[in-house]
Design a protein around this motif. Structure first.
Motif, PDB file in Angstrom:
ATOM      1  N   GLY A 253       0.783  -1.367   0.000  1.00  7.65           N
ATOM      2  CA  GLY A 253      -0.072   0.103  -0.010  1.00  7.65           C
ATOM      3  C   GLY A 253       0.770   1.199   0.032  1.00  7.65           C
TER       4      GLY A 253
ATOM      5  N   TYR B 183       2.028   3.351  -2.303  1.00  4.66           N
ATOM      6  CA  TYR B 183       1.738   4.109  -3.637  1.00  4.66           C
ATOM      7  C   TYR B 183       0.178   4.653  -3.162  1.00  4.66           C
ATOM      8  N   ASP B 184      -0.373   4.082  -2.421  1.00  3.30           N
ATOM      9  CA  ASP B 184      -1.935   4.679  -1.996  1.00  3.30           C
ATOM     10  C   ASP B 184      -1.759   6.043  -1.576  1.00  3.30           C
ATOM     11  N   GLY B 185      -2.250   6.884  -2.160  1.00  2.00           N
ATOM     12  CA  GLY B 185      -2.498   8.398  -1.550  1.00  2.00           C
ATOM     13  C   GLY B 185      -1.245   9.189  -2.088  1.00  2.00           C
TER      14      GLY B 185
ATOM     15  N   LYS C  38       2.169  12.103   0.239  1.00  2.00           N
ATOM     16  CA  LYS C  38       0.853  11.259   1.114  1.00  2.00           C
ATOM     17  C   LYS C  38       0.776  12.464   1.879  1.00  2.00           C
TER      18      LYS C  38
ATOM     19  N   GLU D 290      -5.235   6.875  -6.024  1.00  2.00           N
ATOM     20  CA  GLU D 290      -6.312   6.374  -5.109  1.00  2.00           C
ATOM     21  C   GLU D 290      -6.048   5.073  -4.608  1.00  2.00           C
ATOM     22  N   SER D 291      -5.616   4.105  -5.460  1.00  2.00           N
ATOM     23  CA  SER D 291      -5.280   2.807  -5.019  1.00  2.00           C
ATOM     24  C   SER D 291      -4.367   2.138  -5.783  1.00  2.00           C
TER      25      SER D 291
ATOM     26  N   LYS E  51      -3.309  -2.057  -6.672  1.00  2.00           N
ATOM     27  CA  LYS E  51      -3.642  -3.237  -6.191  1.00  2.00           C
ATOM     28  C   LYS E  51      -2.942  -4.246  -7.271  1.00  2.00           C
TER      29      LYS E  51
END
Length: 253
Positions: free
Chosen positions: A102, A104-106, A129, A240-241, A243
Motif C-alpha cells: 500500500g 503508493y496509495d495516496g 502523501k 487512489e489505490s 492493487k
C-alpha cells in the motif's frame, strides 16, 4: 546536410538530454559525473565493465519470478500494468512488493512533462502523501523500510536484447547494447539519481516512444489498458489505490 538540418538535429539532442535529466529522482547526496559538458564527455568516453552478477546486498530483497498485473486507480479510473519479472526480477519485485504494502496509495504525481513533446508522468514519492510537504521537496523521497528504518534502494537492472541475464549497476548504452525492455509509449520504469543504484519507489510512465532513455533506466512493465487515463494525468493528481490483481504468488520476499 545543410545548416538548418544540422541545427535541428543538435536541438533534438539537447532536448533529449534536458528531458532525461528531469527523470532523475532528486537526491540530497552529491552525484557524479556532473551534468556539465566535462561530465557528459567523461560518461561517453567510459565503456562500463558490465556485471551480470546479482549484487550480494539484494539477496534479501523482493523478487518477481514471472509476471504480475497491477491496477492503479487515478481519478476514479483504472490503469492496468503488466509487470515483467522475467526481464527485471529485482526491479519488478520491488515495485510489486511496494504495491502490495500500500505504499503508493495516496501518493501524487509530482512531475508531468508534456511540452515541448510528450515525455513522462512521474510519481511514487511517499512524502507526497503528506499535503504539508512543500511541492519543491517532492521527488527527493524513497521507501523507508520499517524493518531497518533505512531507505530501500535497488540496483540498476537491465537485460540486454538477445541475452538472458540482467546487467547490474551499469548502464548498457555505452557498451553498444540495447535493452530487452524498451522505452516505448506506455512503458513503466524506475526513476533514479545519477547513481545507478539509487532507485527506490519513484517510477514513471512514458507518454511516447523515448529511445534515448534505453539502456540508462530500468523498464519493468507496460501499460496494457488505460493509456488514455495516463494521458489525462495532471501534476498533483493522486493514486487512489494500487492493487496486485494477478501474479502475487510469483513474488518472493
Amino acid at each position: 546536410m545543410n545548416l538548418a538540418t544540422s541545427i535541428g538535429i543538435v536541438g533534438r539532442q539537447l532536448l533529449a538530454v534536458s528531458l532525461a535529466m528531469t527523470l532523475m529522482a532528486c537526491s540530497t547526496q552529491p552525484t557524479s559525473p556532473s551534468g556539465g559538458a566535462e561530465g557528459v564527455k567523461q560518461a561517453q568516453a567510459e565503456t562500463p565493465l558490465l556485471s551480470e552478477s546479482e549484487p550480494a546486498a539484494t539477496a534479501q530483497q523482493p523478487k518477481l519470478k514471472g509476471e504480475a498485473t497491477v491496477q492503479i486507480t487515478v481519478n476514479g479510473k483504472p490503469i492496468t500494468v503488466t509487470i515483467n519479472g522475467d526481464a527485471a526480477p529485482i526491479t519488478a519485485g520491488n515495485f510489486v512488493d511496494l504495491v502490495d504494502q500500500g505504499v503508493y496509495d495516496g501518493t501524487s504525481f509530482h512531475r508531468v512533462v508534456r511540452q515541448p513533446q510528450p515525455f513522462v508522468v512521474q510519481g511514487g514519492d511517499p512524502q507526497s502523501k503528506d499535503a504539508s510537504v512543500p511541492a519543491q521537496q517532492l521527488g527527493t523521497g524513497g521507501f523507508i523500510d520499517p524493518a531497518t528504518q533505512q531507505e530501500r534502494t535497488i540496483p540498476l537492472e537491465i537485460v540486454p536484447e538477445g541475452e538472458d541475464q540482467p546487467v547490474y549497476s551499469e548502464t548498457i548504452k555505452a557498451a553498444g547494447k540495447t535493452p530487452k525492455l524498451k522505452h516505448t509509449k506506455g512503458a513503466v520504469a524506475m526513476a533514479r539519481s545519477q547513481s545507478p543504484d539509487s532507485a527506490s519507489s519513484q517510477f514513471y510512465f512514458t507518454l511516447s516512444d523515448l529511445p534515448f532513455l534505453d539502456g540508462d533506466y530500468a523498464v519493468f512493465g507496460y501499460v496494457t489498458e488505460g493509456m488514455d487515463i495516463v494521458n489525462q494525468i495532471q501534476q498533483g493528481d493522486r493514486i487512489e489505490s494500487a492493487k496486485v490483481t494477478q501474479g502475487i504468488e510469483n513474488l518472493t520476499r
